[in-house]
Design a protein around this motif. Structure first.
Motif, PDB file in Angstrom:
ATOM      1  N   LEU A  49     -47.139  19.223  25.448  1.00  0.00           N
ATOM      2  CA  LEU A  49     -48.137  19.669  26.406  1.00  0.00           C
ATOM      3  C   LEU A  49     -48.125  21.196  26.411  1.00  0.00           C
ATOM      4  N   SER A  50     -49.203  21.789  25.945  1.00  0.00           N
ATOM      5  CA  SER A  50     -49.305  23.231  25.822  1.00  0.00           C
ATOM      6  C   SER A  50     -48.999  23.912  27.146  1.00  0.00           C
ATOM      7  N   ALA A  51     -48.226  24.979  27.090  1.00  0.00           N
ATOM      8  CA  ALA A  51     -47.841  25.796  28.239  1.00  0.00           C
ATOM      9  C   ALA A  51     -46.988  25.028  29.243  1.00  0.00           C
ATOM     10  N   PHE A  52     -46.502  23.844  28.871  1.00  0.00           N
ATOM     11  CA  PHE A  52     -45.627  23.073  29.754  1.00  0.00           C
ATOM     12  C   PHE A  52     -44.330  22.730  29.033  1.00  0.00           C
ATOM     13  N   GLY A  53     -44.415  21.964  27.940  1.00  0.00           N
ATOM     14  CA  GLY A  53     -43.213  21.618  27.209  1.00  0.00           C
ATOM     15  C   GLY A  53     -43.408  20.390  26.350  1.00  0.00           C
ATOM     16  N   SER A  54     -42.310  19.915  25.777  1.00  0.00           N
ATOM     17  CA  SER A  54     -42.340  18.772  24.877  1.00  0.00           C
ATOM     18  C   SER A  54     -41.317  17.730  25.315  1.00  0.00           C
ATOM     19  N   PHE A  55     -41.736  16.476  25.235  1.00  0.00           N
ATOM     20  CA  PHE A  55     -40.838  15.348  25.419  1.00  0.00           C
ATOM     21  C   PHE A  55     -40.558  14.817  24.016  1.00  0.00           C
ATOM     22  N   ILE A  56     -39.287  14.715  23.662  1.00  0.00           N
ATOM     23  CA  ILE A  56     -38.909  14.339  22.308  1.00  0.00           C
ATOM     24  C   ILE A  56     -37.938  13.164  22.374  1.00  0.00           C
ATOM     25  N   VAL A  57     -38.192  12.143  21.538  1.00  0.00           N
ATOM     26  CA  VAL A  57     -37.304  10.989  21.449  1.00  0.00           C
ATOM     27  C   VAL A  57     -36.229  11.300  20.416  1.00  0.00           C
ATOM     28  N   ARG A  58     -34.986  11.143  20.811  1.00  0.00           N
ATOM     29  CA  ARG A  58     -33.866  11.401  19.904  1.00  0.00           C
ATOM     30  C   ARG A  58     -33.056  10.131  19.734  1.00  0.00           C
ATOM     31  N   GLN A  59     -32.585   9.925  18.522  1.00  0.00           N
ATOM     32  CA  GLN A  59     -31.692   8.802  18.242  1.00  0.00           C
ATOM     33  C   GLN A  59     -30.271   9.237  18.566  1.00  0.00           C
ATOM     34  N   LYS A  60     -29.571   8.443  19.345  1.00  0.00           N
ATOM     35  CA  LYS A  60     -28.179   8.742  19.690  1.00  0.00           C
ATOM     36  C   LYS A  60     -27.288   7.756  18.962  1.00  0.00           C
ATOM     37  N   SER A  61     -26.247   8.255  18.311  1.00  0.00           N
ATOM     38  CA  SER A  61     -25.335   7.375  17.595  1.00  0.00           C
ATOM     39  C   SER A  61     -24.307   6.784  18.560  1.00  0.00           C
ATOM     40  N   GLN A  62     -23.630   5.740  18.112  1.00  0.00           N
ATOM     41  CA  GLN A  62     -22.597   5.121  18.944  1.00  0.00           C
ATOM     42  C   GLN A  62     -21.486   6.131  19.169  1.00  0.00           C
ATOM     43  N   ARG A  63     -20.903   6.084  20.346  1.00  0.00           N
ATOM     44  CA  ARG A  63     -19.814   7.001  20.665  1.00  0.00           C
ATOM     45  C   ARG A  63     -18.855   6.314  21.625  1.00  0.00           C
ATOM     46  N   MET A  64     -17.711   6.911  21.791  1.00  0.00           N
ATOM     47  CA  MET A  64     -16.717   6.370  22.714  1.00  0.00           C
ATOM     48  C   MET A  64     -16.893   7.034  24.072  1.00  0.00           C
ATOM     49  N   GLY A  65     -16.840   6.210  25.100  1.00  0.00           N
ATOM     50  CA  GLY A  65     -16.916   6.703  26.462  1.00  0.00           C
ATOM     51  C   GLY A  65     -15.699   6.229  27.225  1.00  0.00           C
ATOM     52  N   ARG A  66     -15.702   6.465  28.536  1.00  0.00           N
ATOM     53  CA  ARG A  66     -14.564   6.080  29.348  1.00  0.00           C
ATOM     54  C   ARG A  66     -15.071   5.490  30.644  1.00  0.00           C
ATOM     55  N   ASN A  67     -14.508   4.378  31.049  1.00  0.00           N
ATOM     56  CA  ASN A  67     -14.834   3.768  32.328  1.00  0.00           C
ATOM     57  C   ASN A  67     -14.193   4.629  33.421  1.00  0.00           C
ATOM     58  N   PRO A  68     -14.985   5.232  34.307  1.00  0.00           N
ATOM     59  CA  PRO A  68     -14.396   6.131  35.303  1.00  0.00           C
ATOM     60  C   PRO A  68     -13.485   5.423  36.313  1.00  0.00           C
ATOM     61  N   LYS A  69     -13.700   4.121  36.538  1.00  0.00           N
ATOM     62  CA  LYS A  69     -12.854   3.389  37.481  1.00  0.00           C
ATOM     63  C   LYS A  69     -11.485   3.076  36.899  1.00  0.00           C
ATOM     64  N   THR A  70     -11.483   2.597  35.651  1.00  0.00           N
ATOM     65  CA  THR A  70     -10.222   2.144  35.053  1.00  0.00           C
ATOM     66  C   THR A  70      -9.599   3.167  34.119  1.00  0.00           C
ATOM     67  N   GLY A  71     -10.407   4.095  33.613  1.00  0.00           N
ATOM     68  CA  GLY A  71      -9.904   5.073  32.654  1.00  0.00           C
ATOM     69  C   GLY A  71      -9.833   4.543  31.233  1.00  0.00           C
ATOM     70  N   LYS A  72     -10.220   3.279  31.026  1.00  0.00           N
ATOM     71  CA  LYS A  72     -10.170   2.690  29.687  1.00  0.00           C
ATOM     72  C   LYS A  72     -11.335   3.183  28.832  1.00  0.00           C
ATOM     73  N   SER A  73     -11.050   3.349  27.540  1.00  0.00           N
ATOM     74  CA  SER A  73     -12.098   3.730  26.590  1.00  0.00           C
ATOM     75  C   SER A  73     -12.994   2.535  26.306  1.00  0.00           C
ATOM     76  N   ALA A  74     -14.265   2.810  26.116  1.00  0.00           N
ATOM     77  CA  ALA A  74     -15.221   1.753  25.807  1.00  0.00           C
ATOM     78  C   ALA A  74     -16.304   2.329  24.911  1.00  0.00           C
ATOM     79  N   PRO A  75     -16.756   1.566  23.908  1.00  0.00           N
ATOM     80  CA  PRO A  75     -17.818   2.080  23.039  1.00  0.00           C
ATOM     81  C   PRO A  75     -19.172   2.064  23.758  1.00  0.00           C
ATOM     82  N   ILE A  76     -19.918   3.125  23.569  1.00  0.00           N
ATOM     83  CA  ILE A  76     -21.282   3.214  24.085  1.00  0.00           C
ATOM     84  C   ILE A  76     -22.196   2.981  22.886  1.00  0.00           C
TER      85      ILE A  76
END
Length: 98
Positions: A49-76
């Protein structure tokens, strides 16, 4: 900063107040624009959108995250996400009003 959040209702009222449309027509117009933007993004298309900005779709690869309650790692799992890049004009307008 005022901390105010602009909602669809605010957009409807803004269009109603400036475009000379009825409230129902203003709401329908805003909904059509938002639906078209969402449909384009769903198809993986960028929305610029001219003079406003752009919305862009990005592909996100799998990554490791962490459950904030338990602290255990989990794949996203891999997926798509949307980012917004403001235009230089919008950045300048925002910085002038700070």
């Amino acid at each position: 900063m005022t901390g105010k959040t602009v909602t669809r209702e605010h957009l409807y009222d803004a269009v109603y107040g400036t475009a000379g449309l009825s409230r129902a027509e203003a709401a329908a117009l805003v909904e059509l624009v938002l639906e078209e933007i969402a449909s384009c993004l769903e198809r993986g298309e960028a929305v610029k959108l001219s003079a406003f900005g752009s919305f862009i779709v990005r592909q996100k690869s799998q990554r490791m995250g962490r459950n904030p309650k338990t602290g255990k790692s989990a794949p996203i799992p891999a997926g798509r996400g949307v980012i917004f890049k403001p235009s230089a004009v919008l950045k300048q307008r925002i910085n002038l009003r700070s």
